[in-house]
Design a protein around this motif. Structure first.
Motif, PDB file in Angstrom:
ATOM      1  N   HIS A 131     -18.256 -21.187  19.823  1.00 16.54           N
ATOM      2  CA  HIS A 131     -18.656 -19.671  19.956  1.00 16.54           C
ATOM      3  C   HIS A 131     -18.664 -19.600  21.397  1.00 16.54           C
ATOM      4  CE1 HIS A 131     -20.037 -15.652  20.229  1.00 16.54           C
ATOM      5  NE2 HIS A 131     -19.745 -15.522  19.091  1.00 16.54           N
TER       6      HIS A 131
ATOM      7  N   ILE B 287     -19.642 -18.475   8.062  1.00 22.37           N
ATOM      8  CA  ILE B 287     -20.475 -17.620   9.108  1.00 22.37           C
ATOM      9  C   ILE B 287     -20.210 -16.383   9.173  1.00 22.37           C
ATOM     10  CG2 ILE B 287     -21.266 -17.851  11.475  1.00 22.37           C
ATOM     11  CD1 ILE B 287     -20.720 -21.121  11.459  1.00 22.37           C
ATOM     12  N   GLU B 288     -18.958 -16.157   9.519  1.00 20.46           N
ATOM     13  CA  GLU B 288     -18.331 -14.896   9.699  1.00 20.46           C
ATOM     14  C   GLU B 288     -16.563 -14.841   9.674  1.00 20.46           C
ATOM     15  OE1 GLU B 288     -18.885 -13.314  13.376  1.00 20.46           O
ATOM     16  OE2 GLU B 288     -18.427 -15.121  14.422  1.00 20.46           O
ATOM     17  N   ARG B 289     -16.263 -13.544   9.218  1.00 21.99           N
ATOM     18  CA  ARG B 289     -14.956 -13.473   9.279  1.00 21.99           C
ATOM     19  C   ARG B 289     -14.527 -13.218  10.985  1.00 21.99           C
ATOM     20  NH1 ARG B 289     -11.374  -9.673   5.119  1.00 21.99           N
ATOM     21  NH2 ARG B 289     -13.064  -8.231   5.879  1.00 21.99           N
ATOM     22  N   VAL B 290     -13.351 -13.708  11.210  1.00 24.72           N
ATOM     23  CA  VAL B 290     -12.814 -13.284  12.670  1.00 24.72           C
ATOM     24  C   VAL B 290     -11.585 -12.677  12.766  1.00 24.72           C
ATOM     25  CG1 VAL B 290     -12.517 -14.131  15.056  1.00 24.72           C
ATOM     26  CG2 VAL B 290     -14.054 -15.368  13.424  1.00 24.72           C
TER      27      VAL B 290
ATOM     28  N   ARG C 290     -20.954 -16.240   1.781  1.00 24.36           N
ATOM     29  CA  ARG C 290     -22.127 -15.545   2.444  1.00 24.36           C
ATOM     30  C   ARG C 290     -23.246 -15.339   1.206  1.00 24.36           C
ATOM     31  NH1 ARG C 290     -22.059 -12.455   6.871  1.00 24.36           N
ATOM     32  NH2 ARG C 290     -20.241 -12.379   7.887  1.00 24.36           N
TER      33      ARG C 290
ATOM     34  N   GLU D  42     -14.863 -15.487   2.101  1.00 30.05           N
ATOM     35  CA  GLU D  42     -15.972 -15.137   2.930  1.00 30.05           C
ATOM     36  C   GLU D  42     -17.046 -14.501   2.173  1.00 30.05           C
ATOM     37  OE1 GLU D  42     -16.964 -11.705   6.376  1.00 30.05           O
ATOM     38  OE2 GLU D  42     -15.181 -11.313   4.869  1.00 30.05           O
TER      39      GLU D  42
END
Length: 599
Positions: A29, A76-79, A65, A61
């Motif tokens: 990050h 962790i997250e969608r980008v 979660r 995703e």
């Protein structure tokens, strides 16, 4: 993408893997240079317009979660970025079970039964988490993974067990885009009810996990057939051979758990994934424990930190990122292609087949039938890019030595291995055993009608059979042109490089195959498939290869990968435009017209 480039809020450190749906990169990050690296799973550009693949990405995703668990990879997250979309995921520094089993077999190194039990128990806990998970309203979501297989179970170098890839998982309380009768998953690991296209529950995943359990106990799949149709018939109708008939040292409780999970009727299996884990932990692991440290020792022995090329490259990626952050200069790191051969070796053949005449505790060399090469060892490349190795460039690795047969109850746990206790054999027992072996050998040789097989074993020779899934393929073995499929050739035992060239398709398949002394090893050169949609100007018709002329759009599924001929014909005057198009394995290609295509 290259090291130093950004994707959303992440900076790319280097590529980790290529896949049919996505490429995976090591990344960090941008807001925290000291943060733990993540795995950035970036969807391939040509799939972005496909709603099915976008839905799989979205589902993965959402599952990640919801399913927070020590044995499930963390999402962790969608980008989102101008370059597409990706998932930022927990970086798992390790190898999958296909790579681990293959590496252990090549090194004649046993995977201990406690470690096997620990892995199956951990994956069972992960699946139980999915089946009992609840949504934001507290309602159970009943997640079925549907793709439990060796590729989707990872062991990290520090000893963790992780279940990955919920891309085709299904929540039973929601409508699914899977049509009735549609199969999703890998055939060898499908449950009978999955083969029949019936409604599934958690017991289908239990069957798939039991296939994996069986492989770890015996070194071969419980159902083996020459083609997919016959394989599915076996799954529906045949019971597997008990593991103890293949390896007499398999503990009874582990055999019981594996065979119960492989029962045809879901109601005859364990009532829950938690029940599987409970039996393994209470009845076996309580006596023969295996902890993260035991798995870590196994991983270090198979993939030494200071020698393994894949581990060394990842460490260099991390070091290069740190140096670039401090100095602004990024040191060069070997590209992924330089370690892909090692990854391929670690995805080599898992032995399959019938019960050997002389079962041995070392299942990695116990098969007496023809092993079939795993699909994962096969790479498709355009013919003009195929590298023909010279004989000097190919390492032929001799097969591991066959160890002595172990007997049930005679082992001790030492770290992550089983060892025979020398004190368990008296001189008298040893003498009787030698006499029995001599008598059996004399009987065998006196009745054998084919002494050539004995001579082949003694000379370290094996037979390699190469077939093609369709048409004929030109075969090279260790760069030597052998002929066209089907071919059968005597070779020195060891690992060989096989190139299958499909001239009409302009595709070469490259794989590595283990030739076993005194055995017939069969490998299949199988072309992949792709989907194609062809559009064109108004008033034109389209013909793909030898298919009939049609008005666009022309949609064709399950076309063979490689080169195809597309012809557009103007209806008013018969004018033709002919183009060539190459399809990649797993691709879904849309062609809007002949402009811009190669003639």
């Amino acid at each position: 993408m290259f090291a130093g480039e950004t994707f959303g809020e992440y900076r790319i450190m280097g590529k980790l893997a290529n896949g049919g749906m996505a490429s995976v990169y090591l990344a960090r990050h941008l807001a925290d240079a000291t943060a733990t690296p993540v795995a950035l799973k970036v969807m391939l550009p040509h799939l972005l317009a496909n709603p099915d693949y976008r839905e799989m990405f979205t589902r993965e995703e959402a599952m990640g979660r919801l399913l927070t668990h020590p044995n499930v990879v963390r999402v962790i997250e969608r980008v989102e970025s101008a370059d597409g979309q990706a998932l930022a995921m927990e970086f798992l520094d390790g190898r999958n079970l296909i790579q681990i089993v293959s590496a252990a077999r090549r090194r004649s190194q046993a995977i201990s039964f406690p470690v096997v039990a620990r892995v199956i128990a951990a994956v069972s806990r992960a699946l139980e988490r999915g089946w009992t998970a609840v949504d934001a309203e507290g309602q159970p979501i009943r997640v079925i993974h549907r793709d439990v297989s060796p590729e989707n179970v990872l062991l990290t170098y520090d000893g963790q067990v992780k279940l990955i890839d919920f891309g085709i998982a299904k929540q039973t309380h929601r409508p699914s885009n899977t049509r009735a009768g549609q199969l999703k998953g890998k055939y060898s690991y499908m449950s009978p009810e999955q083969v029949r296209g019936e409604t599934l529950d958690h017991r289908s995943d239990q069957f798939s996990l039991s296939v994996l359990h069986y492989i770890l106990l015996t070194g071969r799949k419980p159902f083996v057939a020459p083609n997919e149709v016959e394989l599915l018939k076996l799954i529906l109708s045949e019971d597997p051979v008990p593991p103890s008939r293949i390896d007499p040292t398999v503990p009874g409780v582990l055999e019981e758990v594996a065979l119960r999970g492989l029962r045809k009727a879901p109601a005859a299996r364990f009532p829950s994934h938690g029940s599987v884990a409970d039996v393994l932990e209470d009845r076996y692991l309580s006596k023969y424990p295996a902890k993260e440290a035991d798995i870590a020792r196994l991983m270090e022995s198979l993939f030494p930190a200071g020698k393994d090329a894949v581990r060394l490259r990842i460490q260099r990626l991390i070091d290069a990122e740190q140096e670039a952050t401090v100095t602004g200069i990024r040191p060069p790191v070997p590209p992924l292609e330089q370690v892909e051969d090692e990854l391929l070796e670690d995805s080599a053949t898992i032995l399959e087949g019938a019960i050997p005449d002389q079962p041995t505790a070392n299942w990695r060399t116990s098969s007496s039938s023809a092993p079939l090469a795993q699909d994962q060892t096969e790479i498709s490349v355009p013919e003009e890019q195929a590298t023909v190795l010279t004989p000097a460039a190919v390492d032929v690795i001799p097969p591991p030595r066959r160890p002595a047969t172990h007997h049930r109850g005679s082992h001790h746990v030492t770290g992550s291995h089983y060892n025979l206790s020398p004190s368990s054999f008296s001189p008298a027992t040893a003498g009787l055993a030698l006499l029995a072996v001599a008598a059996l050998l004399a009987l065998y040789f006196s009745f054998s009608e084919d002494r050539s097989e004995v001579a082949t074993v003694q000379s370290g020779q094996g037979t390699l059979i190469v077939r093609a899934s369709t048409g004929q393929a030109e075969v090279r073995i260790n760069a030597e042109l052998i002929g066209s499929t089907p071919i059968e050739k005597q070779l020195r035992a060891g690992r060989v490089s096989v190139l299958c060239s499909f001239r009409s398709r302009e595709v070469v398949l490259k794989k590595r195959v283990d030739v076993m002394a005194g055995q017939r090893t069969e490998t299949l050169c199988q072309l992949g498939h792709a989907d194609l949609e062809v559009n064109g100007p108004k008033g034109w018709q389209v013909q793909v290869d030898d298919k009939p002329l049609q008005s666009p759009p022309v949609r064709l599924s399950k076309l063979l990968e490689g080169s195809h001929r597309i012809e557009w014909v103007r209806q008013t005057d018969g004018h033709k435009e002919v183009r060539r198009l190459r399809l990649q394995r797993g691709e879904r290609k849309v062609v809007d017209g002949f402009e811009g295509l190669d003639r």
